[in-house]
Write a protein that holds these residues in place. Structure first.
Motif, PDB file in Angstrom:
ATOM      1  N   ASP A  61       0.825  -1.196   0.000  1.00  0.00           N
ATOM      2  CA  ASP A  61       0.000   0.000   0.000  1.00  0.00           C
ATOM      3  C   ASP A  61       0.862   1.250   0.000  1.00  0.00           C
ATOM      4  O   ASP A  61       0.405   2.324   0.375  1.00  0.00           O
ATOM      5  CB  ASP A  61      -0.893   0.035   1.243  1.00  0.00           C
ATOM      6  CG  ASP A  61      -1.844  -1.135   1.274  1.00  0.00           C
ATOM      7  OD1 ASP A  61      -2.274  -1.535   0.194  1.00  0.00           O
ATOM      8  OD2 ASP A  61      -2.150  -1.629   2.369  1.00  0.00           O
ATOM      9  N   GLU A  80      -9.265 -10.242  -0.095  1.00  0.00           N
ATOM     10  CA  GLU A  80      -9.227 -10.794   1.254  1.00  0.00           C
ATOM     11  C   GLU A  80      -8.209 -11.916   1.361  1.00  0.00           C
ATOM     12  O   GLU A  80      -8.396 -12.878   2.111  1.00  0.00           O
ATOM     13  CB  GLU A  80     -10.621 -11.270   1.666  1.00  0.00           C
ATOM     14  CG  GLU A  80     -11.619 -10.126   1.790  1.00  0.00           C
ATOM     15  CD  GLU A  80     -12.956 -10.559   2.367  1.00  0.00           C
ATOM     16  OE1 GLU A  80     -13.113 -11.773   2.647  1.00  0.00           O
ATOM     17  OE2 GLU A  80     -13.842  -9.708   2.525  1.00  0.00           O
ATOM     18  N   THR A 118      -2.040  -7.423   1.998  1.00  0.00           N
ATOM     19  CA  THR A 118      -3.176  -7.851   1.183  1.00  0.00           C
ATOM     20  C   THR A 118      -2.793  -7.732  -0.280  1.00  0.00           C
ATOM     21  O   THR A 118      -2.093  -6.802  -0.681  1.00  0.00           O
ATOM     22  CB  THR A 118      -4.424  -6.988   1.461  1.00  0.00           C
ATOM     23  OG1 THR A 118      -4.077  -5.598   1.342  1.00  0.00           O
ATOM     24  CG2 THR A 118      -5.003  -7.282   2.826  1.00  0.00           C
ATOM     25  N   ASP A 159      -8.716  -5.446  12.546  1.00  0.00           N
ATOM     26  CA  ASP A 159      -8.676  -3.997  12.740  1.00  0.00           C
ATOM     27  C   ASP A 159      -7.988  -3.340  11.545  1.00  0.00           C
ATOM     28  O   ASP A 159      -6.918  -3.799  11.110  1.00  0.00           O
ATOM     29  CB  ASP A 159      -7.903  -3.673  14.021  1.00  0.00           C
ATOM     30  CG  ASP A 159      -7.695  -2.191  14.205  1.00  0.00           C
ATOM     31  OD1 ASP A 159      -8.608  -1.519  14.699  1.00  0.00           O
ATOM     32  OD2 ASP A 159      -6.595  -1.700  13.833  1.00  0.00           O
ATOM     33  N   PRO A 160      -8.542  -2.262  10.988  1.00  0.00           N
ATOM     34  CA  PRO A 160      -7.958  -1.660   9.773  1.00  0.00           C
ATOM     35  C   PRO A 160      -6.510  -1.214   9.930  1.00  0.00           C
ATOM     36  O   PRO A 160      -5.713  -1.356   8.998  1.00  0.00           O
ATOM     37  CB  PRO A 160      -8.881  -0.472   9.494  1.00  0.00           C
ATOM     38  CG  PRO A 160     -10.187  -0.850  10.108  1.00  0.00           C
ATOM     39  CD  PRO A 160      -9.833  -1.633  11.326  1.00  0.00           C
ATOM     40  N   THR A 161      -6.149  -0.668  11.088  1.00  0.00           N
ATOM     41  CA  THR A 161      -4.766  -0.236  11.268  1.00  0.00           C
ATOM     42  C   THR A 161      -3.820  -1.425  11.330  1.00  0.00           C
ATOM     43  O   THR A 161      -2.711  -1.379  10.792  1.00  0.00           O
ATOM     44  CB  THR A 161      -4.619   0.622  12.533  1.00  0.00           C
ATOM     45  OG1 THR A 161      -5.524   1.718  12.463  1.00  0.00           O
ATOM     46  CG2 THR A 161      -3.201   1.160  12.667  1.00  0.00           C
ATOM     47  N   LEU A 215      -4.426  -4.263   9.774  1.00  0.00           N
ATOM     48  CA  LEU A 215      -4.441  -4.815   8.418  1.00  0.00           C
ATOM     49  C   LEU A 215      -3.533  -4.033   7.481  1.00  0.00           C
ATOM     50  O   LEU A 215      -2.742  -4.615   6.732  1.00  0.00           O
ATOM     51  CB  LEU A 215      -5.870  -4.819   7.878  1.00  0.00           C
ATOM     52  CG  LEU A 215      -6.057  -5.347   6.456  1.00  0.00           C
ATOM     53  CD1 LEU A 215      -5.720  -6.828   6.379  1.00  0.00           C
ATOM     54  CD2 LEU A 215      -7.489  -5.093   5.975  1.00  0.00           C
ATOM     55  N   HIS A 216      -3.647  -2.703   7.518  1.00  0.00           N
ATOM     56  CA  HIS A 216      -2.921  -1.873   6.564  1.00  0.00           C
ATOM     57  C   HIS A 216      -1.588  -1.375   7.095  1.00  0.00           C
ATOM     58  O   HIS A 216      -0.878  -0.650   6.392  1.00  0.00           O
ATOM     59  CB  HIS A 216      -3.790  -0.673   6.151  1.00  0.00           C
ATOM     60  CG  HIS A 216      -5.052  -1.068   5.470  1.00  0.00           C
ATOM     61  ND1 HIS A 216      -6.291  -0.652   5.890  1.00  0.00           N
ATOM     62  CD2 HIS A 216      -5.272  -1.883   4.400  1.00  0.00           C
ATOM     63  CE1 HIS A 216      -7.226  -1.173   5.106  1.00  0.00           C
ATOM     64  NE2 HIS A 216      -6.631  -1.929   4.204  1.00  0.00           N
ATOM     65  N   HIS A 264      -7.917   0.035   0.407  1.00  0.00           N
ATOM     66  CA  HIS A 264      -8.929  -0.958   0.775  1.00  0.00           C
ATOM     67  C   HIS A 264      -9.851  -1.294  -0.387  1.00  0.00           C
ATOM     68  O   HIS A 264     -10.478  -2.355  -0.404  1.00  0.00           O
ATOM     69  CB  HIS A 264      -9.749  -0.457   1.973  1.00  0.00           C
ATOM     70  CG  HIS A 264     -10.665   0.686   1.657  1.00  0.00           C
ATOM     71  ND1 HIS A 264     -10.251   2.009   1.698  1.00  0.00           N
ATOM     72  CD2 HIS A 264     -11.974   0.713   1.287  1.00  0.00           C
ATOM     73  CE1 HIS A 264     -11.270   2.790   1.376  1.00  0.00           C
ATOM     74  NE2 HIS A 264     -12.314   2.040   1.117  1.00  0.00           N
TER      75      HIS A 264
END
Length: 589
Positions: free
Chosen positions: A12, A121, A99, A84-86, A88-89, A116
């Motif tokens: 990302d 997934e 991802t 949790d998004p933080t 994950l990213h 995102h």
């Protein structure tokens, strides 16, 4: 929120800069310039540790080492939607996880969608292989994980790692268990941490080796990988150590590198380089002019890493690599700070290592110092598979060996082969698509992950590069190439495939050809490193307006290589890089 990496992968992160490509008629060694900003740069020892952006904020709350517990106890049980998004990213990357790109999203949408929106997934999982050292047992374990959990995917990277795809969060704890049972890990394989330590693929076995760096690599990784004090660096921190005279670890593009050298009074040790890195603001590393004794290597490495942690720029992530600090300080100040603030003693002055006289990819059959041989082989653009790796492990063992190495050139090296089994091994490796006598085009071609899996990519890479290699092997079959031609194919403006250090470097972007916008590449020409038959490392020349359609790689490469052969000065054994920097733009079209 942005992330970081410049290896063959999907991340990302965003490019380090948006500078327009330069037009040059001579070799370049750096495009990073010192900053003139009066704003604080977020240097901890200068500006304090208060975070100046969102990325620095979450790293101070939890740098990512602890997320493993949540993956094992929460996310693997709750599935992708529970993450949790933080985490994950951000924090997942510290454990080698990104991802991957959702299928069906074309390259034109890469820059317009949020991470995102681009992600699937499923995860890319990077297996960390310090020094590139593997056993057949470890290889078979990776192969089994690829087959059972990763849809048979496996890519050799240009940083000696192996990457798998289609990994589900539910399966990660079991994958870790299997890897760690055979001595492998994914700890800090990605993220703002010390990444894999590149090492000579022929460490400890080459007949012409100056020193075996294995002990130094093991000390660094055992002491500092997973060390919380180094788990929040400004950005990634890339390291390399080689004891081989071919300088086979692309040391010029690492944050810190140690290159074997013989000191006239102090014996064999290392020449220290700092501040290299590519992406969109490339800079080659520079020598500090010091001699590092083998037993001081880990201490000096730690000192450089701490300088980066304490003085590295953190306010803007596009200026957070060590190369920007080196551009600001210069080598004299960097050495002074290293010696006085971090080592507590001066380092002796040291000589530069001689220019390599042999290529550093180790392709072919070579004699080891114990009388056996090692065999370097070339999978096309690093693409293998779980079944291929499993069969490879069987073939190696059947020929009396249990050891192999990955390389910084997306190659493999099989060690310890007895003479009476060489011919059989070479034949069976060739049947697997692992050639020890490849064409000079196949030998020199590497490619990043591309749009197949990478969220940053704009263009497909491995499929187009593979097709180009196969076509060029036919088209150039009758030509007498004096050297391998390095062809590096990258899917975006970052430089995962080291486009600025290739004879022909292709940077993925949308291009307009005959009035139509299509996937394609901007062309860089004439780059190279010391281990690639270059007298002096240099960055490639960018000719503004020179672009190639994605399906036109073979056409362009054939055209420019044919022109090189017609124009080169054979009397001086002129290389492609030398010719590309002196040639008129017309000759490069």
């Amino acid at each position: 929120m942005t992330l970081s990496d410049t290896e063959t992968r999907g991340t990302d992160d965003r490019p380090e800069a948006s500078a327009r490509p330069a037009v040059s008629a001579r070799p370049e060694t750096s495009r990073v310039r010192p900053s003139r900003s009066t704003k604080p740069n977020g240097q901890w020892k200068v500006d304090g540790t208060a975070p100046l952006n969102g990325n620095e904020e979450w790293k101070q709350v939890d740098d990512g080492l602890s997320v493993r517990g949540r993956i094992e106890e929460v996310y693997s049980k709750g599935g992708f939607a529970s993450i949790d998004p933080t985490d994950l990213h951000g924090r997942f990357r510290v454990w080698g996880l990104y991802t991957q790109r959702k299928p069906g999203i074309d390259g034109g949408r890469t820059a317009t969608l949020e991470p995102h929106e681009l992600e699937d997934e499923y995860f890319m999982l990077r297996v960390r292989i310090d020094g590139g050292q593997l056993t057949t047992e470890q290889l078979r374990t990776i192969a089994g994980i690829s087959t059972e959990f990763g849809r048979d995917t496996a890519d050799l990277t240009d940083r000696q790692n192996i990457q798998l795809h289609w990994i589900r969060v539910e399966d990660i704890p079991e994958i870790w268990r299997r890897l760690e049972a055979v001595g492998l890990q994914t700890t800090e394989a990605c993220g703002d941490v010390p990444r894999v330590v590149l090492g000579s693929p022929v460490a400890g076995i080459a007949a012409d080796e100056l020193i075996d760096p294995t002990a130094q690599i093991e000390e660094i990784t055992s002491r500092f990988i997973g060390d919380p004090s180094l788990a929040n660096l400004p950005r990634k921190f890339k390291s390399a150590i080689t004891g081989h005279p071919s300088q086979d670890v692309v040391h010029e593009i690492n944050d810190v590198a140690f290159v074997a050298v013989e000191h006239p009074e102090l014996g064999i040790g290392y020449d220290l380089w700092v501040g290299g890195g590519l992406s969109t603001a490339p800079r080659l590393a520079e020598r500090l002019g010091v001699f590092v004794a083998p037993d001081q290597t880990a201490e000096v490495w730690h000192g450089v890493a701490q300088i980066f942690r304490d003085y590295g720029f953190r306010r803007l992530r596009n200026r957070a690599r060590l190369k920007f600090l080196l551009a600001e300080w210069g080598t004299e100040k960097f050495r002074q700070v290293l010696e006085t603030e971090y080592l507590g003693h001066a380092l002796p002055d040291g000589p530069a290592a001689p220019t390599p006289s042999t290529p550093g990819d180790h392709v072919g059959v070579h004699r080891q110092k114990d009388g056996r041989s090692y065999v370097g082989v070339t999978p096309i653009v690093g693409r293998v598979s779980g079944p291929t790796l499993a069969t490879l492990a069987d073939v190696i063992e059947a020929h009396g060996s249990t050891r192999l190495r990955t390389t910084p050139h997306q190659k493999l090296v099989v060690l310890d082969v007895p003479d009476d089994r060489l011919d059989s091994l070479v034949a069976e490796l060739d049947a697997l698509g692992l050639q020890s006598r490849p064409s000079l085009i196949r030998r020199g071609t590497i490619a990043c992950t591309g749009i197949e899996f990478c969220k940053l990519a704009i263009v497909e890479t491995k499929a187009y590069a593979t097709a180009a290699v196969l076509e060029l092997e036919e088209r150039l079959a009758g030509l007498d190439l004096p050297h391998p031609i390095s062809l590096h194919v990258n899917g975006c403006p970052n430089s995962c495939a080291r486009i600025q250090t290739a004879d022909i470097g292709l940077k993925g972007q949308l291009v307009t050809i005959d009035g139509e916008q299509v996937p394609g590449y901007q062309v860089h020409l004439g780059g190279g490193l010391a281990s690639q038959d270059r007298d002096e490392a240099g960055l490639g020349r960018t000719v503004r307006g020179l672009k190639v359609a994605a399906d036109g790689i073979a056409d362009y490469a054939e055209r420019v290589v044919t022109r090189f052969l017609a124009d080169r000065d054979a009397a001086t054994d002129e290389t492609f890089a030398q010719w590309a920097h002196r040639a008129d733009e017309e000759a490069l079209q």
